[in-house]
Design an enzyme around this catalytic site. Structure first.
Site, PDB file in Angstrom:
ATOM      1  N   ALA A   1       6.152  -6.172  -7.746  1.00 16.89           N
ATOM      2  CA  ALA A   1       5.921  -5.382  -9.055  1.00 16.89           C
ATOM      3  C   ALA A   1       5.173  -4.415  -8.635  1.00 16.89           C
ATOM      4  CB  ALA A   1       5.454  -6.515  -9.861  1.00 16.89           C
ATOM      5  N   ALA A   2       5.353  -3.157  -9.284  1.00  9.26           N
ATOM      6  CA  ALA A   2       4.623  -1.913  -9.128  1.00  9.26           C
ATOM      7  C   ALA A   2       4.887  -0.883  -9.710  1.00  9.26           C
ATOM      8  CB  ALA A   2       4.613  -1.567  -7.615  1.00  9.26           C
TER       9      ALA A   2
ATOM     10  N   LYS B   1      -0.301   2.549  -2.373  1.00  3.10           N
ATOM     11  CA  LYS B   1       0.245   1.496  -1.367  1.00  3.10           C
ATOM     12  C   LYS B   1      -0.523   1.323  -0.355  1.00  3.10           C
ATOM     13  CE  LYS B   1       4.097   0.369  -3.624  1.00  3.10           C
ATOM     14  NZ  LYS B   1       4.362  -1.402  -3.894  1.00  3.10           N
TER      15      LYS B   1
ATOM     16  N   TYR C   1       0.994   7.491  -5.543  1.00  4.92           N
ATOM     17  CA  TYR C   1       1.822   6.388  -5.332  1.00  4.92           C
ATOM     18  C   TYR C   1       1.623   6.081  -3.963  1.00  4.92           C
ATOM     19  CZ  TYR C   1       5.870   3.582  -4.200  1.00  4.92           C
ATOM     20  OH  TYR C   1       6.753   2.381  -3.919  1.00  4.92           O
TER      21      TYR C   1
ATOM     22  N   GLY D   1      12.578  -3.872 -15.063  1.00  2.00           N
ATOM     23  CA  GLY D   1      13.284  -4.972 -14.818  1.00  2.00           C
ATOM     24  C   GLY D   1      14.271  -5.192 -15.890  1.00  2.00           C
TER      25      GLY D   1
ATOM     26  N   SER E   1       5.480   1.051   1.275  1.00  2.00           N
ATOM     27  CA  SER E   1       6.465   2.096   1.132  1.00  2.00           C
ATOM     28  C   SER E   1       6.364   3.194   2.369  1.00  2.00           C
ATOM     29  CB  SER E   1       6.195   2.782  -0.215  1.00  2.00           C
ATOM     30  OG  SER E   1       6.995   3.893  -0.221  1.00  2.00           O
TER      31      SER E   1
ATOM     32  N   ARG F   1      17.637  10.734   5.314  1.00  2.00           N
ATOM     33  CA  ARG F   1      16.781   9.696   4.955  1.00  2.00           C
ATOM     34  C   ARG F   1      17.191   8.436   5.735  1.00  2.00           C
ATOM     35  NH1 ARG F   1      14.466  13.231   3.290  1.00  2.00           N
ATOM     36  NH2 ARG F   1      13.757  13.796   1.198  1.00  2.00           N
TER      37      ARG F   1
END
Length: 722
Positions: A73-74, A144, A140, A36, A116, A207
């Site tokens: 946040a991740a 999630k 990942y 960030g 996600s 996508r």
């Protein structure tokens, strides 16, 4: 209304922060600044430089009553999760669990979790709906998916209202060149720096690209709804890489592309069904892919991107090299000294002196391990020199000089090595303690400043209020103390003036929540009897406050019950109860009940700051490891009691204990067991004193008898403490 956004300085988080700020929310951000950027958020907000798995986050939740938590946040890199799954789990699972825990403890109304499309993995049927079997192919995606399960579990077991959004490929301004959907920003940066675009495969991969402002608006809408569960957040539209290039050509002009090999494991098609979120939330994406790209391109062109330079990574020194380096330096020094000694014909005692110098040098630099190694090498050098002189090993066994020299080597090596090692350990411990204290100080300073800002802002709002309770501004300055006893005394005057009532009391609740002890009151002796303690089991309105954790209003005008009472919280537990009586009949209204809530909130903020100050300075408040207060602290508390006596006739007593210095702590410990939570023990001018709160002359004789029965000699002290 307050919203906490974790990862609020990130790409998506900063847009979510913008949306809530535009809607009038007070925005708070937790971010560790790994990815960030502070410049992403330009409006006034509160920021805490923390990782989401840091226990200090509790202080942030405790300081503010957040209405909404948006957890963004991740660790968001699939590649990083493959390379370091432990770090991925620590951030994405442990950090989430801590946020859920604090959100539950501090009564957050809505918790929003960013999941996600990675939870789906490879799917054959498109578009993908929420009900399909999830099959993440990376740590990942797995983390999630586990995050969603934790949110659902917390909703079922703890009653926390939560919603999980499975993002498709989010793009837009402020996006970096990494992560899911990064092809948009990667291509944009290369376009604006006049580089070729590398297309993996034939460019027909598709996508589901969604513009970031559509995501931010959906999150805001969800925070205002009762919606819970898991939802896709997408456009339900496929767009290929070739489509992306075509749109960029329409904004930028001719684009040069280079076709390269397809990436292993790259999904050919991906699109998420958004029918459920459109129907349940009454939301729909506002931006088409072309419109979103247009805005993204304009942002990119105005932000002056720079060429992607090859960043030289800092070389990481291998552990084996760090471990072997002292031995190498040791051996090199030994080799140099050996060459000097052996190349010059000097007496044998000089070799001994060189050995001593060598041992002291290595021991002083590295400590005992290298000192012992130097001793061994020095002995070997001594042996070589003896052999060079023609001595035999058998003769050395009877040579007292040889053994004396070895003994000196060992003695010097042990003394120097141990001393240096001990010094290094001591320095490391002190540095660690200093770092910990500095961290605690910095964090406490941040929280303190934030609390002051909140209080000042509230006071300013009250000052400008049409109903004109602006005098609260000047009154509440009296609560700016760090000693609880002073705040207790000033609380009486603050509440009297703002609520226009005469009778105000504040009680402390003991640890097991069975008794309340009176610590300050405006009841004048002889006018109304003071109740010095209350038993929770016998006091119904106190039971109601403890169970509901809300303000009590005596609307039924019950006898012997205060007209209003408010809980004062510390560390998420009720620490004290504030009560008022004799309100004018016209003041017994919802308006004045809300005013009482505001005042009790200000008092709670001041007391929390004072209790936190005492906790952090506990070691310096007491003499050694005892329960005996330092003279200056004891004086300050005594002055508060004297002020309460002068203003509100609150009685107190000061007893002197006859005690020898050798048994001071033992006697103080025994006396402490006979005292209440609101009493204090101090040591001034070689005398041990007991300060008894809310104690009349009649009470003193009873307490003195208790002390005498326990073998402690006391006398009522009427002198002056200097």
């Amino acid at each position: 209304m307050k919203v906490l956004i974790t990862g609020g300085y990130g790409f998506i988080g900063s847009h979510v922060a913008d949306r809530f700020y535009k809607e009038g929310y007070e925005v708070h951000i937790i971010d560790n600044l790994v990815t960030g950027k502070k410049e992403n958020v330009t409006f006034k907000h509160k920021f805490y430089h923390l990782s989401i798995d840091d226990p200090k986050c509790r202080k942030v939740f405790a300081a503010y009553n957040f209405d909404i938590v948006v957890h963004l946040a991740a660790q968001a890199s699939v590649a990083t999760s493959m390379h370091n799954p432990t770090y991925d789990a620590q951030s994405n699972i442990v950090g989430l669990v801590q946020m859920l825990k604090f959100a539950t403890e501090y009564k957050v109304k809505k918790f929003i979790f960013a999941s996600s499309a990675a939870v789906y993995g490879e799917q054959s049927e498109l578009p993908i709906t929420e009900g399909v079997h999830t099959n993440p192919i990376s740590p990942y995606g797995l983390s999630k998916l586990m995050g969603e399960k934790y949110c659902n579990n917390w909703a079922a077991s703890q009653g926390l209202s939560s919603i999980c959004f499975r993002f498709s490929n989010v793009y837009g301004p402020r996006q970096t060149h990494e992560g899911e959907g990064g092809v948009v920003s990667i291509f944009l940066n290369r376009l604006l720096t006049n580089h070729k675009l590398y297309v993996h495969g034939d460019g027909n991969q598709t996508r589901d690209f969604i513009y970031v402002e559509d995501v931010a608006f959906a999150i805001y809408r969800a925070s205002q709804s009762t919606l819970t569960g898991i939802y896709n957040l997408s456009t339900n539209t496929e767009a290929s890489v070739n489509d992306l290039i075509h749109h960029y050509e329409s904004f930028h002009g001719a684009v040069e592309t280079v076709q390269v090999a397809s990436r292993e494991g790259d999904i050919q098609r991906s699109v998420l069904n958004n029918a459920r979120i459109i129907q349940d939330l009454d939301w729909a994406p506002l931006y088409t892919f072309e419109e979103g790209l247009q805005k993204t391109y304009e942002w990119g062109a105005s932000s002056k991107p720079v060429e992607q330079a090859v960043v030289k990574e800092k070389k990481v020194v291998p552990n084996w090299y760090t471990n072997i380096k002292p031995y190498l330096e040791n051996f090199i020094l030994f080799f140099v000294l050996s060459v000097i000694v052996m190349s010059v014909d000097i007496p044998i005692f000089s070799v001994f002196e060189v050995g001593i110098f060598y041992i002291i040098t290595l021991g002083a630099i590295y400590g005992n391990r290298q000192a012992f190694f130097a001793v061994c090498l020095s002995i070997s050098l001594l042996l070589v020199d003896y052999f060079r002189q023609g001595r035999e090993i058998v003769s050395l066994l009877y040579d007292t000089t040889f053994f004396f020299q070895i003994s000196i080597f060992l003695f010097i090596g042990l003394v120097v090595g141990y001393s240096v090692q001990r010094k290094n350990i001591k320095i490391a411990e002190q540095q660690e303690t200093l770092d910990d204290l500095q961290t605690r100080h910095d964090f406490l300073e941040t929280i303190h400043e934030e609390l002051r800002d909140v209080k000042d802002e509230l006071q300013l709002r009250v000052l400008n209020n049409e109903d004109s309770f602006g005098k609260i501004y000047s009154i509440t300055k009296e609560l700016n103390e760090v000693e609880p006893e002073k705040i207790f005394t000033h609380t009486i005057e603050v509440v009297q003036k703002t609520m226009r009532c005469e009778n105000v009391s504040i009680y402390l609740l003991n640890e097991d929540q069975t008794y309340l002890r009176l610590v300050a009151s405006s009841y004048l002796l002889g006018e109304k009897p003071r109740t010095s303690s209350l038993k929770v089991a016998d006091t119904r309105y106190i039971q109601q406050i403890i169970s509901t954790k809300t303000i009590f209003a005596n609307r039924n005008l019950l006898a012997n019950v205060p007209e209003m009472a408010a809980p004062i919280f510390y560390d998420n537990k009720i620490k004290a109860i504030l009560t008022i009586n004799d309100l004018p009949f016209s003041s017994f209204s919802n308006y004045h009940e809300n005013l009482f809530k505001v005042i009790s909130g200000l008092i709670e903020t001041s007391l929390n700051r004072a209790f936190e100050y005492i906790r952090l300075t506990e070691e310096s408040r007491y003499i050694g490891q005892s329960i005996i207060l330092q003279p200056d602290v004891f004086h300050e508390i005594l002055n508060s009691k004297m002020l309460a006596k002068e203003k509100y006739n609150m009685p107190y007593a000061l007893l002197k204990i006859q005690v020898d210095a050798g048994v001071l702590q033992q006697v103080a410990g025994k006396a402490h067991q006979l005292l209440r939570e609101t009493d204090y023990i101090g040591y001034i001018e070689d005398k041990l004193f007991v300060l008894l709160s809310n104690t009349t002359k009649e009470d003193v004789s009873f307490i003195v008898n208790r002390f005498n029965n326990a073998g402690i000699e006391t006398e009522d002290y009427h002198g002056v403490l200097v």
